[in-house]
Design a protein around this motif. Structure first.
Motif, PDB file in Angstrom:
ATOM      1  N   CYS A   1      -6.037  -2.375  -1.142  1.00 21.65           N
ATOM      2  CA  CYS A   1      -5.867  -1.795   0.198  1.00 21.65           C
ATOM      3  C   CYS A   1      -6.731  -0.546   0.370  1.00 21.65           C
ATOM      4  O   CYS A   1      -7.342  -0.347   1.424  1.00 21.65           O
ATOM      5  CB  CYS A   1      -4.399  -1.439   0.447  1.00 21.65           C
ATOM      6  N   GLN A   2      -6.796   0.266  -0.650  1.00 13.96           N
ATOM      7  CA  GLN A   2      -7.502   1.528  -0.516  1.00 13.96           C
ATOM      8  C   GLN A   2      -8.998   1.416  -0.806  1.00 13.96           C
ATOM      9  O   GLN A   2      -9.806   2.049  -0.128  1.00 13.96           O
ATOM     10  CB  GLN A   2      -6.827   2.573  -1.405  1.00 13.96           C
ATOM     11  N   GLU A   3      -9.376   0.581  -1.762  1.00 15.33           N
ATOM     12  CA  GLU A   3     -10.789   0.466  -2.137  1.00 15.33           C
ATOM     13  C   GLU A   3     -11.555  -0.511  -1.238  1.00 15.33           C
ATOM     14  O   GLU A   3     -12.683  -0.243  -0.855  1.00 15.33           O
ATOM     15  CB  GLU A   3     -10.913   0.014  -3.594  1.00 15.33           C
TER      16      GLU A   3
ATOM     17  N   SER B   1       2.602   4.898  -0.509  1.00 11.50           N
ATOM     18  CA  SER B   1       2.058   6.245  -0.349  1.00 11.50           C
ATOM     19  C   SER B   1       2.490   7.160  -1.483  1.00 11.50           C
ATOM     20  O   SER B   1       1.978   8.266  -1.612  1.00 11.50           O
ATOM     21  CB  SER B   1       2.509   6.845   0.989  1.00 11.50           C
TER      22      SER B   1
ATOM     23  N   GLN C   1      -0.835   3.666   4.669  1.00 13.37           N
ATOM     24  CA  GLN C   1      -1.281   3.196   5.983  1.00 13.37           C
ATOM     25  C   GLN C   1      -1.048   1.691   6.092  1.00 13.37           C
ATOM     26  O   GLN C   1      -1.255   0.941   5.149  1.00 13.37           O
ATOM     27  CB  GLN C   1      -2.757   3.510   6.182  1.00 13.37           C
TER      28      GLN C   1
ATOM     29  N   LYS D   1     -10.114   0.053   2.797  1.00 11.64           N
ATOM     30  CA  LYS D   1     -10.317   1.463   3.183  1.00 11.64           C
ATOM     31  C   LYS D   1      -9.111   2.044   3.930  1.00 11.64           C
ATOM     32  O   LYS D   1      -9.269   2.846   4.840  1.00 11.64           O
ATOM     33  CB  LYS D   1     -11.596   1.638   4.014  1.00 11.64           C
ATOM     34  N   LEU D   2      -7.925   1.631   3.525  1.00 13.28           N
ATOM     35  CA  LEU D   2      -6.707   2.186   4.105  1.00 13.28           C
ATOM     36  C   LEU D   2      -6.315   3.440   3.337  1.00 13.28           C
ATOM     37  O   LEU D   2      -6.548   3.537   2.137  1.00 13.28           O
ATOM     38  CB  LEU D   2      -5.564   1.174   4.033  1.00 13.28           C
ATOM     39  N   LEU D   3      -5.722   4.385   4.023  1.00 13.18           N
ATOM     40  CA  LEU D   3      -5.173   5.559   3.370  1.00 13.18           C
ATOM     41  C   LEU D   3      -3.857   5.166   2.699  1.00 13.18           C
ATOM     42  O   LEU D   3      -3.216   4.190   3.107  1.00 13.18           O
ATOM     43  CB  LEU D   3      -4.931   6.664   4.399  1.00 13.18           C
ATOM     44  N   PRO D   4      -3.413   5.914   1.680  1.00 11.79           N
ATOM     45  CA  PRO D   4      -2.131   5.583   1.049  1.00 11.79           C
ATOM     46  C   PRO D   4      -1.012   5.518   2.088  1.00 11.79           C
ATOM     47  O   PRO D   4      -0.854   6.415   2.906  1.00 11.79           O
ATOM     48  CB  PRO D   4      -1.912   6.745   0.082  1.00 11.79           C
TER      49      PRO D   4
ATOM     50  N   GLN E   1      -2.275  -1.978  -4.130  1.00  9.36           N
ATOM     51  CA  GLN E   1      -2.600  -0.631  -3.656  1.00  9.36           C
ATOM     52  C   GLN E   1      -4.108  -0.360  -3.788  1.00  9.36           C
ATOM     53  O   GLN E   1      -4.738   0.139  -2.855  1.00  9.36           O
ATOM     54  CB  GLN E   1      -1.802   0.402  -4.452  1.00  9.36           C
TER      55      GLN E   1
ATOM     56  N   ASN F   1       0.856  -1.189   0.000  1.00  5.04           N
ATOM     57  CA  ASN F   1       0.000   0.000   0.000  1.00  5.04           C
ATOM     58  C   ASN F   1       0.896   1.244   0.000  1.00  5.04           C
ATOM     59  O   ASN F   1       0.990   1.962   0.993  1.00  5.04           O
ATOM     60  CB  ASN F   1      -0.923  -0.018   1.225  1.00  5.04           C
TER      61      ASN F   1
END
Length: 112
Positions: A94-96, A14, A104, A99-102, A91, A12
């Protein structure tokens, strides 16, 4: 301490993904795909050291960090053809989905 544990890694990042800043991530994925458990463990221990990260960032080729007993040819062939799409897929997941932030970090567990 158990021999019945499986480990996986989702990347994931950033920052924008490119070949220069994904050497360690691609090395980890390649080790999982091409090496036995013992060699993967030793190689990942070597990759996780700060001096290794600095050396790779300075332009050292990952082949310098391969350990005795690894299948070097298989590793290098897979590493050089892995591409960045797999890391981009990680990535996105993880984000979609998670629901992690870049950038994270999280620990996921799916045990019995």
């Amino acid at each position: 301490t158990s021999s019945h544990i499986r480990v996986g890694i989702l990347n994931n990042p950033s920052s924008k993904i490119n070949e220069d800043n994904t050497a360690i991530a691609r090395g980890i994925l390649t080790a999982f795909l091409t090496q036995n458990n013992s060699n993967s463990k030793s190689f990942l221990s070597k990759l996780s050291k700060e001096e290794t990260a600095k050396s790779l960032a300075a332009g050292t080729k990952i082949a310098k960090f391969l350990i005795p007993g690894m299948d070097d040819d298989t590793f290098e062939k897979k590493y050089n053809t892995l591409g960045l799409d797999l890391i981009k897929t990680h990535q996105m997941f993880c984000q979609e989905v998670l629901k992690l932030l870049p950038g994270q970090m999280a620990v996921m567990s799916n045990g019995r």
